[in-house]
Design an enzyme around this catalytic site. Structure first.
Site, PDB file in Angstrom:
ATOM      1  N   MET A  36       0.861  -1.186   0.000  1.00 56.45           N
ATOM      2  CA  MET A  36       0.000   0.000   0.000  1.00 56.45           C
ATOM      3  C   MET A  36       0.897   1.236   0.000  1.00 56.45           C
ATOM      4  O   MET A  36       1.680   1.414   0.915  1.00 56.45           O
ATOM      5  CB  MET A  36      -0.880  -0.024   1.249  1.00 56.45           C
ATOM      6  CG  MET A  36      -1.968   0.988   1.226  1.00 56.45           C
ATOM      7  SD  MET A  36      -3.318   0.547   2.355  1.00 56.45           S
ATOM      8  CE  MET A  36      -2.564   0.813   3.939  1.00 56.45           C
ATOM      9  N   SER A  37       0.778   2.063  -1.070  1.00 61.59           N
ATOM     10  CA  SER A  37       1.712   3.189  -1.124  1.00 61.59           C
ATOM     11  C   SER A  37       1.230   4.339  -0.235  1.00 61.59           C
ATOM     12  O   SER A  37       0.034   4.519  -0.013  1.00 61.59           O
ATOM     13  CB  SER A  37       1.880   3.665  -2.565  1.00 61.59           C
ATOM     14  OG  SER A  37       0.636   3.990  -3.086  1.00 61.59           O
TER      15      SER A  37
ATOM     16  N   GLY B  66      -0.455   9.032   5.435  1.00 60.32           N
ATOM     17  CA  GLY B  66      -1.327   8.506   6.489  1.00 60.32           C
ATOM     18  C   GLY B  66      -2.802   8.482   6.122  1.00 60.32           C
ATOM     19  O   GLY B  66      -3.651   8.483   7.008  1.00 60.32           O
ATOM     20  N   ARG B  67      -3.102   8.463   4.801  1.00 63.90           N
ATOM     21  CA  ARG B  67      -4.498   8.497   4.322  1.00 63.90           C
ATOM     22  C   ARG B  67      -5.251   9.739   4.803  1.00 63.90           C
ATOM     23  O   ARG B  67      -6.479   9.751   4.848  1.00 63.90           O
ATOM     24  CB  ARG B  67      -5.277   7.231   4.758  1.00 63.90           C
ATOM     25  CG  ARG B  67      -4.732   5.940   4.157  1.00 63.90           C
ATOM     26  CD  ARG B  67      -5.005   5.912   2.643  1.00 63.90           C
ATOM     27  NE  ARG B  67      -4.597   4.639   2.026  1.00 63.90           N
ATOM     28  CZ  ARG B  67      -3.377   4.419   1.512  1.00 63.90           C
ATOM     29  NH1 ARG B  67      -2.443   5.343   1.550  1.00 63.90           N
ATOM     30  NH2 ARG B  67      -3.111   3.263   0.937  1.00 63.90           N
ATOM     31  N   PHE B  68      -4.515  10.770   5.157  1.00 61.40           N
ATOM     32  CA  PHE B  68      -5.133  12.017   5.581  1.00 61.40           C
ATOM     33  C   PHE B  68      -5.087  12.986   4.402  1.00 61.40           C
ATOM     34  O   PHE B  68      -4.374  13.985   4.417  1.00 61.40           O
ATOM     35  CB  PHE B  68      -4.385  12.562   6.813  1.00 61.40           C
ATOM     36  CG  PHE B  68      -5.294  12.811   7.979  1.00 61.40           C
ATOM     37  CD1 PHE B  68      -6.186  11.828   8.404  1.00 61.40           C
ATOM     38  CD2 PHE B  68      -5.291  14.020   8.646  1.00 61.40           C
ATOM     39  CE1 PHE B  68      -7.048  12.053   9.467  1.00 61.40           C
ATOM     40  CE2 PHE B  68      -6.142  14.260   9.707  1.00 61.40           C
ATOM     41  CZ  PHE B  68      -7.018  13.272  10.122  1.00 61.40           C
TER      42      PHE B  68
END
Ligand SMILES: Cc1cc2nc3c(=O)[nH]c(=O)nc-3n(C[C@H](O)[C@H](O)[C@H](O)COP(=O)(O)O)c2cc1C
Length: 206
Positions: free
Chosen positions: A1-2, A184-186
């Site tokens: 997962m990048s 951080g998927r933010f």
């Protein structure tokens, strides 16, 4: 997962006052980043029962406040747009970790604009537009090629005019969202929503 870490923060003060200028800026970035088809967009339409369908088409410019694309007016997407003149389009530029989502109503563009664009296409594409009945079932490839040979014979060395059944559509955005990957998927999400004659900009949670 990048991890999406290419981009600096995307803040309201960094973007253009209208989504068209912002879109053209990101499209240019995608071109500069070496994407093969930066203008490729997934276009969703829906039939009369609201059943969705999705395919890729090529964005061909902004005209009169519309995102334009060209197609056969008899194919599946055209039939769906005839009963349900609304669409959603999405661009994904992986090299930039950016996505753009556009939603709104759809109308046909003028015949003049379609003719101008058609004249810029390769002759092969022009002949194909006269030959193919998009989205219809055909018995085999040989039948299509035989029909293409007939089209070639019909036009000889002469110009190939815009077919009656072919042309552009324009998507008039009600909203345009600019998504940019962050760590951080933010992620950052800024959405322009039509607000009277102008645009309201809002931030969405990732
Ligand atoms: C990269 C790419 C670009 C495409 N561009 C177009 C286009 O600009 N117009 C078009 O009608 N079909 C285009 N197609 C083909 C469509 O994806 C689709 O097969 C076709 O439009 C028929 O869709 P429909 O049966 O839903 O009407 C493109 C396909 C790809 C993969």
């Amino acid at each position: 997962m990048s991890q999406y870490t290419k981009n600096p923060p995307l803040n309201a003060e960094d973007v253009a006052a209208d989504p068209f200028a912002q879109f053209l800026c990101w499209l240019e970035d995608a071109r500069a980043a070496g994407m093969i088809e930066p203008g490729a967009m997934a276009l969703a339409t829906a039939d009369k029962d609201a059943v969705p369908s999705l395919r890729i088409v090529l964005f061909k410019g902004i005209h009169d406040g519309q995102f334009t694309f060209y197609t056969d007016y008899r194919g599946r997407k055209a039939q769906e747009l005839a009963v349900n003149p609304a669409a959603a389009a999405t661009f994904w530029w992986d090299r930039l970790e950016r996505q753009v989502r556009i939603e709104g109503g759809v109308t046909k563009v003028s015949r003049e604009l379609s003719a101008t664009y058609f004249a810029t296409r390769y002759r092969g594409s022009q002949l194909a537009a006269h030959t193919s009945r998009q989205s219809s079932v055909v018995s085999d490839r040989a039948e299509l090629e035989a029909r293409l040979a007939e089209t070639e014979a019909r036009f000889g060395d002469g110009p190939v005019p815009l077919p009656e059944h072919w042309g552009g559509y324009g998507l008039t955005p009600r909203s345009v969202e600019f998504w940019q990957g962050r760590g951080g998927r933010f992620h950052d999400r800024l959405r322009y929503c039509r607000d009277g004659a102008g645009w309201r900009l809002e931030r969405l949670e990732p």
